[in-house]
Design a protein around this motif. Structure first.
Motif, PDB file in Angstrom:
ATOM      1  N   TYR A  75      68.849 -11.702  61.639  1.00  0.00           N
ATOM      2  CA  TYR A  75      68.817 -10.801  60.489  1.00  0.00           C
ATOM      3  C   TYR A  75      69.742 -11.364  59.426  1.00  0.00           C
ATOM      4  O   TYR A  75      70.831 -11.865  59.730  1.00  0.00           O
ATOM      5  CB  TYR A  75      69.261  -9.391  60.913  1.00  0.00           C
ATOM      6  CG  TYR A  75      68.416  -8.850  62.042  1.00  0.00           C
ATOM      7  CD1 TYR A  75      67.223  -8.189  61.778  1.00  0.00           C
ATOM      8  CD2 TYR A  75      68.795  -9.043  63.361  1.00  0.00           C
ATOM      9  CE1 TYR A  75      66.427  -7.719  62.809  1.00  0.00           C
ATOM     10  CE2 TYR A  75      67.998  -8.571  64.398  1.00  0.00           C
ATOM     11  CZ  TYR A  75      66.826  -7.908  64.117  1.00  0.00           C
ATOM     12  OH  TYR A  75      66.040  -7.451  65.136  1.00  0.00           O
ATOM     13  N   TRP A  76      69.297 -11.237  58.168  1.00  0.00           N
ATOM     14  CA  TRP A  76      69.998 -11.878  57.066  1.00  0.00           C
ATOM     15  C   TRP A  76      70.052 -10.959  55.851  1.00  0.00           C
ATOM     16  O   TRP A  76      69.234 -10.056  55.707  1.00  0.00           O
ATOM     17  CB  TRP A  76      69.288 -13.175  56.665  1.00  0.00           C
ATOM     18  CG  TRP A  76      69.207 -14.119  57.801  1.00  0.00           C
ATOM     19  CD1 TRP A  76      68.166 -14.286  58.667  1.00  0.00           C
ATOM     20  CD2 TRP A  76      70.229 -15.010  58.239  1.00  0.00           C
ATOM     21  NE1 TRP A  76      68.475 -15.234  59.614  1.00  0.00           N
ATOM     22  CE2 TRP A  76      69.742 -15.690  59.372  1.00  0.00           C
ATOM     23  CE3 TRP A  76      71.513 -15.298  57.783  1.00  0.00           C
ATOM     24  CZ2 TRP A  76      70.491 -16.639  60.053  1.00  0.00           C
ATOM     25  CZ3 TRP A  76      72.252 -16.252  58.463  1.00  0.00           C
ATOM     26  CH2 TRP A  76      71.744 -16.907  59.582  1.00  0.00           C
ATOM     27  N   LEU A  77      70.950 -11.295  54.956  1.00  0.00           N
ATOM     28  CA  LEU A  77      70.990 -10.692  53.630  1.00  0.00           C
ATOM     29  C   LEU A  77      70.990 -11.848  52.642  1.00  0.00           C
ATOM     30  O   LEU A  77      71.830 -12.747  52.736  1.00  0.00           O
ATOM     31  CB  LEU A  77      72.242  -9.833  53.461  1.00  0.00           C
ATOM     32  CG  LEU A  77      72.339  -9.103  52.120  1.00  0.00           C
ATOM     33  CD1 LEU A  77      72.855  -7.688  52.335  1.00  0.00           C
ATOM     34  CD2 LEU A  77      73.229  -9.853  51.160  1.00  0.00           C
TER      35      LEU A  77
ATOM     36  N   GLN B 192      70.038 -21.993  61.143  1.00  0.00           N
ATOM     37  CA  GLN B 192      69.933 -20.709  61.832  1.00  0.00           C
ATOM     38  C   GLN B 192      68.795 -19.812  61.365  1.00  0.00           C
ATOM     39  O   GLN B 192      68.323 -18.983  62.139  1.00  0.00           O
ATOM     40  CB  GLN B 192      71.260 -19.947  61.705  1.00  0.00           C
ATOM     41  CG  GLN B 192      72.403 -20.657  62.390  1.00  0.00           C
ATOM     42  CD  GLN B 192      73.699 -19.891  62.260  1.00  0.00           C
ATOM     43  OE1 GLN B 192      73.720 -18.667  62.307  1.00  0.00           O
ATOM     44  NE2 GLN B 192      74.791 -20.612  62.091  1.00  0.00           N
ATOM     45  N   VAL B 193      68.378 -19.916  60.115  1.00  0.00           N
ATOM     46  CA  VAL B 193      67.294 -19.069  59.622  1.00  0.00           C
ATOM     47  C   VAL B 193      65.986 -19.572  60.222  1.00  0.00           C
ATOM     48  O   VAL B 193      65.637 -20.741  60.057  1.00  0.00           O
ATOM     49  CB  VAL B 193      67.244 -19.060  58.077  1.00  0.00           C
ATOM     50  CG1 VAL B 193      66.038 -18.280  57.575  1.00  0.00           C
ATOM     51  CG2 VAL B 193      68.538 -18.480  57.503  1.00  0.00           C
ATOM     52  N   LYS B 194      65.295 -18.693  60.935  1.00  0.00           N
ATOM     53  CA  LYS B 194      64.096 -19.087  61.680  1.00  0.00           C
ATOM     54  C   LYS B 194      62.885 -18.231  61.303  1.00  0.00           C
ATOM     55  O   LYS B 194      63.023 -17.122  60.786  1.00  0.00           O
ATOM     56  CB  LYS B 194      64.333 -18.969  63.190  1.00  0.00           C
ATOM     57  CG  LYS B 194      65.479 -19.819  63.710  1.00  0.00           C
ATOM     58  CD  LYS B 194      65.193 -21.286  63.535  1.00  0.00           C
ATOM     59  CE  LYS B 194      66.349 -22.136  64.062  1.00  0.00           C
ATOM     60  NZ  LYS B 194      66.271 -23.505  63.628  1.00  0.00           N
ATOM     61  N   LEU B 195      61.719 -18.745  61.621  1.00  0.00           N
ATOM     62  CA  LEU B 195      60.459 -18.064  61.401  1.00  0.00           C
ATOM     63  C   LEU B 195      60.516 -16.663  62.021  1.00  0.00           C
ATOM     64  O   LEU B 195      60.930 -16.503  63.161  1.00  0.00           O
ATOM     65  CB  LEU B 195      59.339 -18.881  62.040  1.00  0.00           C
ATOM     66  CG  LEU B 195      57.917 -18.517  61.688  1.00  0.00           C
ATOM     67  CD1 LEU B 195      57.640 -18.789  60.223  1.00  0.00           C
ATOM     68  CD2 LEU B 195      56.956 -19.328  62.551  1.00  0.00           C
ATOM     69  N   GLY B 196      60.124 -15.652  61.242  1.00  0.00           N
ATOM     70  CA  GLY B 196      60.110 -14.276  61.722  1.00  0.00           C
ATOM     71  C   GLY B 196      61.406 -13.513  61.505  1.00  0.00           C
ATOM     72  O   GLY B 196      61.442 -12.294  61.701  1.00  0.00           O
ATOM     73  N   ASP B 197      62.468 -14.200  61.097  1.00  0.00           N
ATOM     74  CA  ASP B 197      63.726 -13.500  60.825  1.00  0.00           C
ATOM     75  C   ASP B 197      63.526 -12.482  59.712  1.00  0.00           C
ATOM     76  O   ASP B 197      62.732 -12.707  58.787  1.00  0.00           O
ATOM     77  CB  ASP B 197      64.828 -14.480  60.416  1.00  0.00           C
ATOM     78  CG  ASP B 197      65.393 -15.277  61.579  1.00  0.00           C
ATOM     79  OD1 ASP B 197      64.978 -15.052  62.738  1.00  0.00           O
ATOM     80  OD2 ASP B 197      66.264 -16.139  61.323  1.00  0.00           O
ATOM     81  N   GLN B 198      64.243 -11.383  59.798  1.00  0.00           N
ATOM     82  CA  GLN B 198      64.166 -10.313  58.810  1.00  0.00           C
ATOM     83  C   GLN B 198      65.280 -10.490  57.778  1.00  0.00           C
ATOM     84  O   GLN B 198      66.410 -10.839  58.138  1.00  0.00           O
ATOM     85  CB  GLN B 198      64.288  -8.951  59.490  1.00  0.00           C
ATOM     86  CG  GLN B 198      63.215  -8.713  60.551  1.00  0.00           C
ATOM     87  CD  GLN B 198      61.821  -8.761  59.963  1.00  0.00           C
ATOM     88  OE1 GLN B 198      61.447  -7.907  59.174  1.00  0.00           O
ATOM     89  NE2 GLN B 198      61.047  -9.770  60.350  1.00  0.00           N
TER      90      GLN B 198
END
Length: 152
Positions: A3-5, A43-49
């Motif tokens: 999860y990211w912002l 770290q940002v991957k496919l499907g991350d929100q």
């Protein structure tokens, strides 16, 4: 899933701009901070929100939700001498900067204001509430993501 912002200035690119793109998808370019770049690269991957956060505006806060639909690849703006994101030290063979593609999922009825986020007792790990954290891309713990999402 992570999860990211992602922060954006709505005068440059907003949740509405994302919603109005073809296939409601856009690349997230122009990241020129090494720590934020490392998040995108490693770290940002496919499907991350992804929360889309409007900053440097009248209504600062979480405006909507997106999903990562393409993992990191070279940011083309680093090679364009006409771009404000041009990096003369970056080469095709050894690019320094990456981007990801995100897809619109939802625009929230109201922006979850930074002031409200800071008042939430269970929100203490996200960089938004920590002094000196100004990254344009930051991780969000699942528990905090779910809590923030429930308030949007």
């Amino acid at each position: 899933m992570n999860y990211w912002l992602f922060k954006t200035e709505p005068d440059a690119f907003s949740i509405d701009d994302l919603a109005n793109q073809p296939q409601q998808t856009e690349h997230w370019d122009g990241i020129r901070n090494y720590q934020a770049r490392n998040f995108l690269r490693d770290q940002v991957k496919l499907g991350d929100q992804v929360f889309i956060y409007h900053s440097s505006c009248k209504n600062v806060g979480i405006a909507g939700l997106a999903e990562v639909v393409k993992e990191q690849y070279p940011d083309h703006t680093q090679f364009d001498p006409e771009s404000k994101y041009y990096d003369p030290k970056s080469t095709i063979e050894n690019p320094r900067w990456v981007m990801v593609d995100i897809q619109f999922k939802q625009k929230f009825t109201h922006i979850l204001a930074l002031k409200s986020i800071k008042q939430m007792q269970d929100i203490c790990e996200i960089g938004l509430v920590k002094k000196g954290h100004r990254l344009s891309i930051m991780p969000v713990m699942q528990q905090e993501f779910e809590l923030l999402l429930s308030r949007c």
